[in-house]
Design a protein around this motif. Structure first.
Motif, PDB file in Angstrom:
ATOM      1  N   GLY A  72      27.445  44.126  42.652  1.00  0.00           N
ATOM      2  CA  GLY A  72      27.314  44.746  43.924  1.00  0.00           C
ATOM      3  C   GLY A  72      26.139  43.646  44.841  1.00  0.00           C
TER       4      GLY A  72
ATOM      5  N   THR B 116      28.568  46.990  49.295  1.00  0.00           N
ATOM      6  CA  THR B 116      29.579  48.197  48.912  1.00  0.00           C
ATOM      7  C   THR B 116      31.043  48.008  49.408  1.00  0.00           C
ATOM      8  N   ASN B 117      31.848  48.876  48.412  1.00  0.00           N
ATOM      9  CA  ASN B 117      33.227  48.590  48.735  1.00  0.00           C
ATOM     10  C   ASN B 117      33.744  47.282  48.991  1.00  0.00           C
ATOM     11  N   PHE B 118      33.473  46.455  48.062  1.00  0.00           N
ATOM     12  CA  PHE B 118      33.990  44.873  47.981  1.00  0.00           C
ATOM     13  C   PHE B 118      35.249  44.849  47.133  1.00  0.00           C
ATOM     14  N   ASN B 119      36.171  44.244  47.865  1.00  0.00           N
ATOM     15  CA  ASN B 119      37.368  44.146  47.314  1.00  0.00           C
ATOM     16  C   ASN B 119      37.650  42.911  46.539  1.00  0.00           C
ATOM     17  N   TYR B 120      37.526  42.945  45.232  1.00  0.00           N
ATOM     18  CA  TYR B 120      37.733  41.899  44.317  1.00  0.00           C
ATOM     19  C   TYR B 120      39.057  41.384  44.272  1.00  0.00           C
TER      20      TYR B 120
END
Length: 508
Positions: free
Chosen positions: A117, A240-244
């Protein structure tokens, strides 16, 4: 009239004006109207104290002071502990600089791949961990194999490079959020780096003499530990809410954009000149270092004296920066680089004078001659480097400015690596060894001649002045079409890496 009235103002009015002057100042005026302590307090208040702490640790302690100790310690470690030849030491010095060549990779990682994060904190911690473990291994191991020693030194260099890239990203991000403080942040970076290098070189020889080069590597665990501490203390909001799943696509997009830009002649031609100008300035510093410390052929300088000599380098670089800022920044790139390259070749004749001992014939002591040589060479090197830095910034397209800038710096670092290996090959061919320096003068002469040869390629450099835009129209149009209005906070979130101070190239 206004100035006269201010000078004749009543004492009470002057006191009020002084109070107002203590408000946060912007740019270079801060050095005049604010004391250093007030200036640091202002930056800590406007940004965050952990950011200022990070800049001081990475630029001042890790790169400045630690880099100086590492350079002198490594030279004596290779000479006295590993007992390698000058040509071999030159090659190993190039290997340890490889992590700086892949700076765009570290930059992309910090930009597009957050860990747990966070975009910055884990990379500081990784850099500190690499530095501590690698320096402890070299310091504590009794008879470390040469290959493992070079690998450990390379890992330590990687730790410094990762920390450098990460703090660059932090500075760039804060420069967008606090636009009026951008120049103050750059001043803080440059000031701490210069002071750290000056102090580091001054004390390096003393510590090498007292505790040996392996003991110096043990001391280098302290800067690495402080870098790790920066990672634990840095004030950074979590992602927050990271799209890997988009990471691979972002890497691909950045690579495609950089390749597209590099294909334009107005971009690759100056890049080719920058690379060749570094390659052809062969690095034979290890041969000169062995000669400086030799008791028969050379002046047999002590470890303390070597440290004092190297401490003159940061002073020369600082004088060059002042000269460039006040007198040279308005000259066209091609004219400025022409004279800088010519002076680079001429300044190398000071080394030839020393090795042939002509300075003694003129009544100039070795120490004085070498101090002059060190100061002049670093000044000329800085005068050559600064316009290249500005030119590189003019070649960066919108949207990937930082990553493309890091790519250009990596091209320069690749030139430095090639220069180091080429210098090692030259020393080997001329049979310059630990005890034989008969052909060192010839190596210097060949290097000086090669330093002048880039003048034949000066046509690759644009004719425009340092305020001109050199990007092709296609790139500018594409940049404008993709540009969207963002608030400073939103733009900071999307910031690419912007290296403000490049330690590696400038120090070689």
């Amino acid at each position: 009239m206004v100035e006269v009235e201010n000078l004749e103002a009543p004492k009470e009015v002057v006191e009020v004006e002084v109070v107002l002057e203590n408000e946060p100042r912007r740019g270079c005026c801060g050095w005049v109207f604010l004391t250093p302590i007030d200036w640091i307090k202002m930056l800590s208040t406007e940004t965050h104290w952990s950011f200022v702490f990070g800049v001081v640790v990475v630029y001042g302690i890790s790169q400045g002071l630690g880099g100086a100790l590492a350079r002198v310690g490594t030279e004596y470690y290779m000479k006295d502990v590993q007992k390698v030849q000058p040509s071999e030491a030159q090659v190993y010095a190039g290997i340890t600089s490889i992590p700086w060549i892949v700076k765009p990779l570290w930059g992309l990682l910090t930009d597009v791949l957050p860990i747990f994060g966070y975009r910055r904190r884990p990379y500081f911690m990784l850099a500190g961990f690499l530095g501590v473990t690698s320096m402890l291994l070299v310091s504590l191991h009794g008879k470390l194999h040469l290959a493992l020693a070079v690998l450990s030194l390379t890992a330590g260099s990687a730790g410094v490079a990762i920390a450098d890239v990460t703090i660059d990203a932090c500075v760039a991000q804060n420069s967008i959020i606090h636009r009026s403080l951008a120049s103050d942040m750059q001043s803080l970076c440059s000031l701490t780096s210069s002071i750290g290098a000056l102090v580091g070189f001054t004390i390096s020889g003393i510590f090498v003499h007292l505790i040996g080069p392996k003991g110096v590597f043990g001391l280098l665990t302290i800067p690495a530990t402080l870098v790790f501490l920066v990672g634990t203390l840095l004030d950074e909001p979590p992602v927050t809410n990271f799209n890997y799943k988009q990471v691979n696509q972002k890497f691909a997009d950045a690579g495609k954009a950089m390749w597209t830009t590099l294909k334009f002649p107005l971009v690759w031609r100056p890049c080719l000149y920058m690379y060749l100008s570094f390659v052809l300035s062969l690095d034979i510093n290890e041969g000169l270092f062995y000669w400086y410390t030799d008791s028969k052929a050379g002046p047999s300088f002590s470890k303390e004296t070597v440290g004092y000599i190297l401490s003159v380098g940061p002073v020369g670089s600082l004088l060059a920066a002042i000269l460039y800022q006040n007198a040279l920044k308005d000259y066209p790139f091609r004219d400025l680089l022409f004279w800088a390259q010519l002076l680079s070749g001429l300044s190398g004749m000071l080394d030839l004078m020393l090795v042939l001992r002509w300075n003694l014939a003129f009544g100039i002591p070795d120490f004085v001659a070498i101090v002059i040589d060190e100061g002049v060479s670093k000044m000329v090197g800085k005068l050559k480097w600064m316009p290249l830095l500005v030119l590189s910034s003019r070649l960066c397209p919108h949207g990937i400015e930082g990553t493309f800038f890091a790519l250009l710096m990596s091209i320069d670092n690749a030139g430095v690596l090639s220069s180091s290996w080429g210098g090692g090959l030259l020393l080997h061919i001329l049979k310059v060894t630990r005890t034989q320096f008969h052909n060192l003068w010839l190596a210097i002469l060949i290097r000086n001649i090669l330093r002048v040869t880039p003048l034949c390629l000066i046509f690759l450099v644009p004719r425009g002045d340092q305020d001109s835009t050199f990007l092709p129209a296609e790139v500018l149009v594409a940049s404008k079409e993709e540009e969207t209005e963002e608030s400073p906070e939103e733009e900071a979130k999307n910031i690419e890496l912007v290296p403000l101070v490049n330690y590696n190239v400038d120090d070689r």
